[in-house]
Scaffold this motif. Structure first.
Motif, PDB file in Angstrom:
ATOM      1  N   ALA A  32      41.442  46.214  34.317  1.00 16.98           N
ATOM      2  CA  ALA A  32      41.293  44.942  35.104  1.00 16.98           C
ATOM      3  C   ALA A  32      41.173  45.120  36.685  1.00 16.98           C
ATOM      4  O   ALA A  32      40.390  44.314  37.293  1.00 16.98           O
ATOM      5  CB  ALA A  32      42.532  44.074  34.707  1.00 16.98           C
ATOM      6  N   ARG A  33      41.919  46.131  37.103  1.00 14.87           N
ATOM      7  CA  ARG A  33      41.915  46.336  38.658  1.00 14.87           C
ATOM      8  C   ARG A  33      40.441  46.888  38.870  1.00 14.87           C
ATOM      9  O   ARG A  33      40.205  46.544  40.025  1.00 14.87           O
ATOM     10  CB  ARG A  33      42.925  47.338  38.851  1.00 14.87           C
ATOM     11  CG  ARG A  33      43.052  47.875  40.476  1.00 14.87           C
ATOM     12  CD  ARG A  33      44.272  48.665  40.566  1.00 14.87           C
ATOM     13  NE  ARG A  33      45.512  48.403  39.916  1.00 14.87           N
ATOM     14  CZ  ARG A  33      46.272  49.231  39.041  1.00 14.87           C
ATOM     15  NH1 ARG A  33      45.762  50.133  38.646  1.00 14.87           N
ATOM     16  NH2 ARG A  33      47.451  48.651  38.365  1.00 14.87           N
ATOM     17  N   LYS A  35      37.689  46.250  37.479  1.00 13.93           N
ATOM     18  CA  LYS A  35      36.609  45.135  37.259  1.00 13.93           C
ATOM     19  C   LYS A  35      36.862  44.314  38.598  1.00 13.93           C
ATOM     20  O   LYS A  35      35.667  43.769  39.040  1.00 13.93           O
ATOM     21  CB  LYS A  35      36.815  44.592  36.104  1.00 13.93           C
ATOM     22  CG  LYS A  35      36.067  45.196  35.008  1.00 13.93           C
ATOM     23  CD  LYS A  35      34.909  45.258  34.994  1.00 13.93           C
ATOM     24  CE  LYS A  35      34.001  45.639  33.801  1.00 13.93           C
ATOM     25  NZ  LYS A  35      32.627  45.817  33.742  1.00 13.93           N
ATOM     26  N   THR A  36      38.010  43.964  38.921  1.00 12.52           N
ATOM     27  CA  THR A  36      38.541  43.078  39.976  1.00 12.52           C
ATOM     28  C   THR A  36      37.721  43.611  41.202  1.00 12.52           C
ATOM     29  O   THR A  36      37.157  43.129  42.188  1.00 12.52           O
ATOM     30  CB  THR A  36      39.681  43.000  40.188  1.00 12.52           C
ATOM     31  OG1 THR A  36      40.278  42.198  38.872  1.00 12.52           O
ATOM     32  CG2 THR A  36      39.949  41.690  41.321  1.00 12.52           C
ATOM     33  N   PHE A  39      33.894  43.624  41.568  1.00 12.18           N
ATOM     34  CA  PHE A  39      33.642  42.150  41.932  1.00 12.18           C
ATOM     35  C   PHE A  39      33.663  41.877  43.326  1.00 12.18           C
ATOM     36  O   PHE A  39      32.796  41.361  43.857  1.00 12.18           O
ATOM     37  CB  PHE A  39      34.454  41.164  41.064  1.00 12.18           C
ATOM     38  CG  PHE A  39      34.327  39.838  41.564  1.00 12.18           C
ATOM     39  CD1 PHE A  39      33.182  39.014  40.773  1.00 12.18           C
ATOM     40  CD2 PHE A  39      34.970  39.052  42.322  1.00 12.18           C
ATOM     41  CE1 PHE A  39      32.868  37.631  41.297  1.00 12.18           C
ATOM     42  CE2 PHE A  39      35.109  37.793  42.595  1.00 12.18           C
ATOM     43  CZ  PHE A  39      33.783  37.083  42.159  1.00 12.18           C
ATOM     44  N   PHE A  40      34.920  42.281  43.847  1.00 17.51           N
ATOM     45  CA  PHE A  40      35.035  42.068  45.286  1.00 17.51           C
ATOM     46  C   PHE A  40      34.063  42.625  46.043  1.00 17.51           C
ATOM     47  O   PHE A  40      33.590  42.493  47.332  1.00 17.51           O
ATOM     48  CB  PHE A  40      36.429  42.335  45.908  1.00 17.51           C
ATOM     49  CG  PHE A  40      37.307  41.051  45.425  1.00 17.51           C
ATOM     50  CD1 PHE A  40      37.253  39.985  45.978  1.00 17.51           C
ATOM     51  CD2 PHE A  40      38.151  41.256  44.385  1.00 17.51           C
ATOM     52  CE1 PHE A  40      38.016  38.903  45.978  1.00 17.51           C
ATOM     53  CE2 PHE A  40      39.147  40.067  44.085  1.00 17.51           C
ATOM     54  CZ  PHE A  40      38.954  38.915  44.691  1.00 17.51           C
TER      55      PHE A  40
END
Length: 86
Positions: A32-33, A35-36, A39-40
């Motif tokens: 999750a980290r 992927k986030t 995205f940023f």
């Protein structure tokens, strides 16, 4: 005897799921980290790209006029005047 066996299987399943969740949690958090972060990074790269200007800098253009709303002629309420009483 059948009820006791069922309860034991349910408890065994619960503790196995709890163990598997504990083992998988670090991997899921890292995923999750990552992927986030991706995205940023994409959002930041998109924000830094120069935009194609349709006109010169500082020029204001209006593409569309807002739709006019016809006055309905209805009175919404009435005006009440108050007097101060001493």
């Amino acid at each position: 005897m059948g009820v006791l066996k069922t309860i034991l299987w349910i408890l065994l399943g619960y503790f196995l799921l709890k163990l598997i969740a504990r083992l998988l949690r670090p991997w899921l958090l890292a995923y999750a980290r990552r992927k986030t972060g991706d995205f940023f990074e994409q959002a930041a790269a998109k924000a830094q790209q120069p935009r194609e200007a349709s006109g010169t800098e500082g020029e204001v253009s209006i593409d569309k006029k807002p739709a006019r709303r016809p006055n309905s002629g209805k009175k919404v309420g009435e005006y009440i005047e108050y007097e101060e009483i001493e």
